[in-house]
Design an enzyme around this catalytic site. Structure first.
Site, PDB file in Angstrom:
ATOM      1  N   LYS A   1     -17.332   7.875   3.815  1.00 34.98           N
ATOM      2  CA  LYS A   1     -17.222   7.206   5.115  1.00 34.98           C
ATOM      3  C   LYS A   1     -18.469   7.388   5.987  1.00 34.98           C
ATOM      4  O   LYS A   1     -19.428   6.648   5.854  1.00 34.98           O
ATOM      5  CB  LYS A   1     -15.948   7.662   5.828  1.00 34.98           C
ATOM      6  CG  LYS A   1     -14.698   7.330   4.963  1.00 34.98           C
ATOM      7  CD  LYS A   1     -13.437   7.285   5.761  1.00 34.98           C
ATOM      8  CE  LYS A   1     -12.194   7.204   4.901  1.00 34.98           C
ATOM      9  NZ  LYS A   1     -11.669   5.875   4.686  1.00 34.98           N
TER      10      LYS A   1
ATOM     11  N   ASP B   1     -11.273  18.004   0.808  1.00 30.00           N
ATOM     12  CA  ASP B   1     -11.599  16.576   0.886  1.00 30.00           C
ATOM     13  C   ASP B   1     -11.871  16.233   2.348  1.00 30.00           C
ATOM     14  O   ASP B   1     -10.959  16.061   3.144  1.00 30.00           O
ATOM     15  CB  ASP B   1     -10.409  15.776   0.329  1.00 30.00           C
ATOM     16  CG  ASP B   1     -10.630  14.270   0.436  1.00 30.00           C
ATOM     17  OD1 ASP B   1     -11.600  13.838   1.111  1.00 30.00           O
ATOM     18  OD2 ASP B   1      -9.816  13.529  -0.143  1.00 30.00           O
TER      19      ASP B   1
ATOM     20  N   TYR C   1      -4.081  12.137   0.702  1.00 30.22           N
ATOM     21  CA  TYR C   1      -4.554  11.044  -0.152  1.00 30.22           C
ATOM     22  C   TYR C   1      -6.006  11.332  -0.493  1.00 30.22           C
ATOM     23  O   TYR C   1      -6.808  11.641   0.395  1.00 30.22           O
ATOM     24  CB  TYR C   1      -4.434   9.715   0.601  1.00 30.22           C
ATOM     25  CG  TYR C   1      -4.983   8.525  -0.165  1.00 30.22           C
ATOM     26  CD1 TYR C   1      -4.289   8.002  -1.256  1.00 30.22           C
ATOM     27  CD2 TYR C   1      -6.186   7.923   0.209  1.00 30.22           C
ATOM     28  CE1 TYR C   1      -4.789   6.898  -1.945  1.00 30.22           C
ATOM     29  CE2 TYR C   1      -6.682   6.818  -0.479  1.00 30.22           C
ATOM     30  CZ  TYR C   1      -5.980   6.320  -1.553  1.00 30.22           C
ATOM     31  OH  TYR C   1      -6.468   5.233  -2.242  1.00 30.22           O
TER      32      TYR C   1
HETATM   33  N1  HOZ Z   1      -6.750   4.104   2.286  1.00 32.14           N
HETATM   34  C1  HOZ Z   1      -7.540   3.744   3.402  1.00 32.14           C
HETATM   35  C2  HOZ Z   1      -7.164   4.477   4.630  1.00 32.14           C
HETATM   36  N2  HOZ Z   1      -6.648   5.739   4.488  1.00 32.14           N
HETATM   37  C3  HOZ Z   1      -7.493   2.266   3.657  1.00 32.14           C
HETATM   38  C4  HOZ Z   1      -8.719   1.640   3.225  1.00 32.14           C
HETATM   39  C5  HOZ Z   1      -8.769   0.154   3.553  1.00 32.14           C
HETATM   40  O1  HOZ Z   1      -7.772  -0.509   3.532  1.00 32.14           O
HETATM   41  O2  HOZ Z   1      -9.847  -0.302   3.826  1.00 32.14           O
END
Ligand code: HOZ
Length: 438
Positions: free
Chosen positions: A277, A249, A154
């Site tokens: 992050k 990534d 992702y």
């Molecule tokens: N897509 C995020 C984790 N892989 C989730 C982000 C969120 O819900 O804060």
């Protein structure tokens, strides 16, 4: 705490249920990011009032040991006093200028020092913006349109990357999003992760169309899946041969699996890297960077446009810089490794004792217990075969025991420096109860 197996307690507390009902009237699904809705584990979200160290406190005042860590950034623990003090100090001087500041240079210098492959770096406000920027510059540099991604990875929610994607899309069984025109989805080809031969075959056929291969070097978004030995090096060779750029990534893995990220751990040098992050210390941030000749295409140096009002935001840079400073102190990664290894071993042992088929995969302070009888999960096919319902029951039981675990089989858990021996011990004890309740 004893679980009544016949009458399991509802997953969330009455205060959270009321807040969720109120949220659902004005916010789609009651949440601002889909996985938070807890649908994949058959429940409703716990609303959070505050957090400190490894502890989240729910809206009803109940404490949980947290393994979501805001999905990765909180590596030094929540509300770390030094990070909070720095944010407060910097906020006194204004929260955003839309003009350059020295702090942005400092953050970029720290990134470049830790990631030698990143000769020039551009700060953004999120990981999604970082991957969009990186792939736009890859296309601008190569003059090619096609991007190759790996199934189950992702990279944020850019249209063309929502193809066979992990994280929330995998969680909800919709790996391809609605609303993405077929022509745009067609600019991205998805191939199986950990299968370099599949990439080689694709590049043999269409290599001269491919601008970039993008991947999570250690996947966190289908649950934790490490690269097979030699896989990243082989992708590097294949990119060199075809002229495609290798885009790594490291939004999740950067400053997490090692200070220098997965690229330092596995010894691979990408053309471009995406970060997010941890470099924002819990405030919104992202970054992309890489080879000087490639990054020199980014405006205003070159013709590839990318911009952002809050890019390089002073508060985000301050929180990120302080977090990185804490991470550079002696012993931090050793401590993370020690507590994470103990947790992974404890989960595996607890599963065995309860006679549950579970394989725990871990790299550094990221880990996932996969509910599968396969010896390992190596790609999306393997992750997809896991018993999601069993994971959901385990998750609910963990929550009842006071453990806040990511609410999806396809999200990695994160250990922080604030997870001390007591926290890890309590988590393993909770897991013993939870595996029996599955
Ligand atoms: N897509 C995020 C984790 N892989 C989730 C982000 C969120 O819900 O804060």
């Amino acid at each position: 705490m004893i679980i009544d197996l016949l009458q399991p307690a509802p997953m969330s507390d009455p205060v959270s249920r009321e807040l969720f009902a109120r949220a659902s009237r004005v916010i789609p699904g009651g949440v601002n990011s889909p996985v938070r809705a807890f649908r994949a584990v058959g429940g409703e979200p716990v609303f959070i009032a505050r957090a400190r160290g490894a502890t989240l406190t729910g809206a009803d005042g109940r404490d949980y040991i947290d393994y979501v860590g805001s999905w990765g950034p909180m590596i030094v623990g929540h509300a770390h006093p030094e990070v909070v003090a720095e944010i407060q100090r910097v906020a006194e001087a204004g929260t955003s200028y839309g003009a350059p500041t020295e702090r942005e240079i400092e953050l970029a210098e720290q990134i470049v020092a830790a990631y030698p492959s990143m000769e020039l770096v551009r700060l953004t406000s999120s990981g999604t913006e970082a991957t969009m920027g990186a792939l736009r510059v890859a296309r601008g540099f190569t003059g090619r349109d096609l991007v190759v991604k790996l199934e189950g990875c992702y990279h944020g929610h850019a249209d063309y990357l929502l193809v066979k994607a992990g994280s929330g899309l995998a969680t909800f069984g919709t790996p391809d999003s609605a609303g993405v025109p077929a022509a745009i989805a067609g600019t991205c080809a998805a191939l199986p992760y950990n299968d370099a031969d599949a990439v080689a075959a694709f590049l043999d056929a269409r290599g001269d169309e491919v601008a970039a291969i993008i991947l999570e070097p250690v996947v966190g978004n289908m649950g934790l899946v490490p690269p097979a030995p030699g896989y990243l090096a082989r992708l590097r060779e294949l990119c060199d041969r075809s002229g495609a750029l290798l885009v790594i990534d490291e939004v999740m893995t950067g400053f997490r699996v090692a200070y220098g990220g997965a690229q330092s751990l596995y010894g691979v040098r990408p053309d471009l890297t995406c970060l997010g992050k941890i470099i924002g210390g819990g405030l919104p941030v992202g970054a992309y960077g890489g080879r000087r000749d490639v990054m020199s295409k980014v405006a205003p140096l070159g013709p590839v446009y990318q911009a952002g009002t809050l890019s390089g935001n002073p508060l985000a840079c301050a929180a990120g810089l302080k977090t990185l400073e804490i991470l550079r102190r002696p012993g931090t990664y050793e401590k993370l490794e020690q507590s994470s290894a103990r947790l992974a071993a404890g989960l595996a042992q607890a599963a065995r004792e309860a006679d549950r088929s579970v394989v725990v995969q871990r790299v550094g302070s990221m880990l996932t217990p996969f509910f599968t009888d396969a010896p390992a999960v190596r790609n999306w096919g393997g992750a997809d075969r896991c018993d999601r319902a069993a994971f959901g029951r385990w998750h609910a039981a963990m929550l009842r025991e006071g453990i806040y675990w990511p609410p999806s089989q396809f999200e990695a858990a994160f250990v922080s420096l604030a997870h001390d021996d007591d926290a890890i011990g309590s988590t393993i004890a909770a897991a013993r109860v939870a595996f029996r309740a599955v």
